[in-house]
Scaffold this motif. Structure first.
Motif, PDB file in Angstrom:
ATOM      1  N   ARG A  27       0.985  -1.082   0.095  1.00 24.64           N
ATOM      2  CA  ARG A  27      -0.158  -0.270   0.109  1.00 24.64           C
ATOM      3  C   ARG A  27       0.842   1.202  -0.137  1.00 24.64           C
ATOM      4  N   SER A  28       2.103   1.227   0.659  1.00 21.77           N
ATOM      5  CA  SER A  28       2.865   2.344   0.618  1.00 21.77           C
ATOM      6  C   SER A  28       3.492   2.514  -0.589  1.00 21.77           C
ATOM      7  N   MET A  29       4.056   1.622  -1.491  1.00 22.93           N
ATOM      8  CA  MET A  29       4.224   1.634  -2.810  1.00 22.93           C
ATOM      9  C   MET A  29       2.864   2.510  -3.831  1.00 22.93           C
ATOM     10  N   LEU A  30       1.858   2.056  -3.571  1.00 24.20           N
ATOM     11  CA  LEU A  30       0.632   2.544  -4.075  1.00 24.20           C
ATOM     12  C   LEU A  30       0.546   4.116  -3.765  1.00 24.20           C
ATOM     13  N   LEU A  31       0.578   4.368  -2.768  1.00 24.45           N
ATOM     14  CA  LEU A  31       0.389   5.712  -2.091  1.00 24.45           C
ATOM     15  C   LEU A  31       1.603   6.544  -2.866  1.00 24.45           C
ATOM     16  N   GLU A  32       2.667   6.103  -2.777  1.00 26.81           N
ATOM     17  CA  GLU A  32       3.610   7.012  -3.339  1.00 26.81           C
ATOM     18  C   GLU A  32       3.770   7.061  -5.149  1.00 26.81           C
ATOM     19  N   ALA A  33       2.835   6.203  -5.556  1.00 29.36           N
ATOM     20  CA  ALA A  33       2.954   6.160  -7.167  1.00 29.36           C
ATOM     21  C   ALA A  33       1.575   7.230  -7.432  1.00 29.36           C
ATOM     22  N   ALA A  34       0.689   7.346  -6.582  1.00 30.99           N
ATOM     23  CA  ALA A  34      -0.570   8.182  -6.938  1.00 30.99           C
ATOM     24  C   ALA A  34      -0.855   9.167  -6.244  1.00 30.99           C
ATOM     25  N   TRP A  35      -0.299   9.556  -5.238  1.00 28.19           N
ATOM     26  CA  TRP A  35      -0.517  10.590  -4.405  1.00 28.19           C
ATOM     27  C   TRP A  35       0.607  11.363  -3.983  1.00 28.19           C
ATOM     28  N   ASP A  36       0.285  12.751  -3.710  1.00 25.16           N
ATOM     29  CA  ASP A  36       1.749  13.573  -3.599  1.00 25.16           C
ATOM     30  C   ASP A  36       2.332  13.127  -2.213  1.00 25.16           C
ATOM     31  N   TYR A  37       3.829  13.666  -1.910  1.00 24.30           N
ATOM     32  CA  TYR A  37       4.465  13.355  -1.030  1.00 24.30           C
ATOM     33  C   TYR A  37       3.881  13.811   0.382  1.00 24.30           C
ATOM     34  N   ASP A  38       3.220  14.975   0.415  1.00 25.72           N
ATOM     35  CA  ASP A  38       2.799  15.621   1.707  1.00 25.72           C
ATOM     36  C   ASP A  38       1.144  15.114   2.159  1.00 25.72           C
ATOM     37  N   PHE A  39       0.684  14.165   1.008  1.00 22.21           N
ATOM     38  CA  PHE A  39      -0.503  13.882   1.344  1.00 22.21           C
ATOM     39  C   PHE A  39      -0.807  13.055   2.439  1.00 22.21           C
ATOM     40  N   GLU A  40      -1.937  13.283   3.337  1.00 25.25           N
ATOM     41  CA  GLU A  40      -2.181  12.616   4.501  1.00 25.25           C
ATOM     42  C   GLU A  40      -3.294  11.607   4.207  1.00 25.25           C
ATOM     43  N   PRO A  41      -2.916  10.569   4.207  1.00 19.77           N
ATOM     44  CA  PRO A  41      -3.797   9.205   3.812  1.00 19.77           C
ATOM     45  C   PRO A  41      -5.017   9.136   4.903  1.00 19.77           C
ATOM     46  N   ARG A  42      -6.343   9.099   4.356  1.00 22.67           N
ATOM     47  CA  ARG A  42      -7.492   9.138   5.117  1.00 22.67           C
ATOM     48  C   ARG A  42      -8.094   7.762   5.105  1.00 22.67           C
ATOM     49  N   GLY A  43      -7.980   6.935   6.364  1.00 23.17           N
ATOM     50  CA  GLY A  43      -8.757   5.609   6.109  1.00 23.17           C
ATOM     51  C   GLY A  43      -8.036   4.766   5.291  1.00 23.17           C
TER      52      GLY A  43
END
Length: 231
Positions: A172-188
């Motif tokens: 999931r961390s790899m997917l977050l890095e691929a599709a969201w900005d560095y300072d994005f705060e993931p919600r749920g």
């Protein structure tokens, strides 16, 4: 493609970041050279767009420091210093391209595409295929068994990452890095929600599922049978 913009002027940075995001890129911004260097050293960016005159660390010094450390991430330098000598200095110090300010945004996009083609970066490949699924990246359309599947931009970024790592677990961390900005705060469970929507599009109505959950780890993209838990 993930881009880091290193620009201290808020107005210029806002214009550039907004335009790049609207063009389909994942973009982060650093407001000074030291932060830009720190982020670049994390090796998560495909391209840096760097202003030459920066506080705390000059843009050229940033590039030279990266090159001395063996970091080859491509750099597009932006600068109001536009004499032939300024451009030569920038290119010799390790920049891959040098664009004078003011510039047309369309030209900046064209130069990004040229760098990607020259260095054979993923942007240069407009389609990719894995496990019987073909993805047309710029058109944001997948095809499976002759059926066209329309995707949103973030869905394309996530699906690209899964397909590029076909057969291997993608966290999931790899997917977050691929599709969201560095300072994005993931919600749920935002990653899981997006993957659920992609699954409905590319697996719904087909006999074989392509995206499988790996409990406690992430996801794997494959047409091989998996012990896939309910999601």
């Amino acid at each position: 493609m993930r881009i880091l913009v290193v620009e201290d002027d808020d107005r210029s940075a806002s214009y550039l970041v907004r335009g790049l995001r609207e063009s389909g890129y994942v973009v982060d911004r650093a407001a000074d050279g030291e932060l830009g260097l720190s982020l670049a050293r994390e090796l998560i960016f495909d391209l840096l767009i760097v202003d030459r005159l920066l506080p705390s660390l000059d843009g050229l010094e940033l590039v030279k420091t990266l090159r001395q450390a063996g970091i080859a991430v491509p750099v597009l330098m932006l600068s109001a210093l536009a004499s032939p000598q300024d451009r030569i200095e920038g290119l010799r110090d390790g920049c891959d391209d040098y664009l004078a300010k003011p510039y047309a945004f369309a030209e900046l996009l064209a130069r990004i595409e040229a760098i990607a083609r020259r260095l054979k970066m993923p942007l240069g490949n407009t389609t990719m295929s894995a496990a019987g699924l073909t993805l047309d990246i710029p058109q944001r359309v997948a095809s499976r068994e002759g059926q066209a599947i329309v995707l949103q931009q973030r869905e394309v970024l996530l699906l690209q990452t899964l397909m590029r790592n076909a057969g291997n677990v993608v966290t999931r961390s790899m997917l977050l890095e691929a599709a969201w900005d560095y300072d994005f705060e993931p919600r749920g469970n935002i990653v899981d929600m997006h993957i659920h929507r992609i699954r409905k599009k590319i697996d719904g109505g087909f006999a074989t599922s392509l995206i499988h959950t790996v409990p406690g780890a992430g996801y794997v993209f494959t047409d091989e049978p998996q012990a896939d838990p309910a999601t």
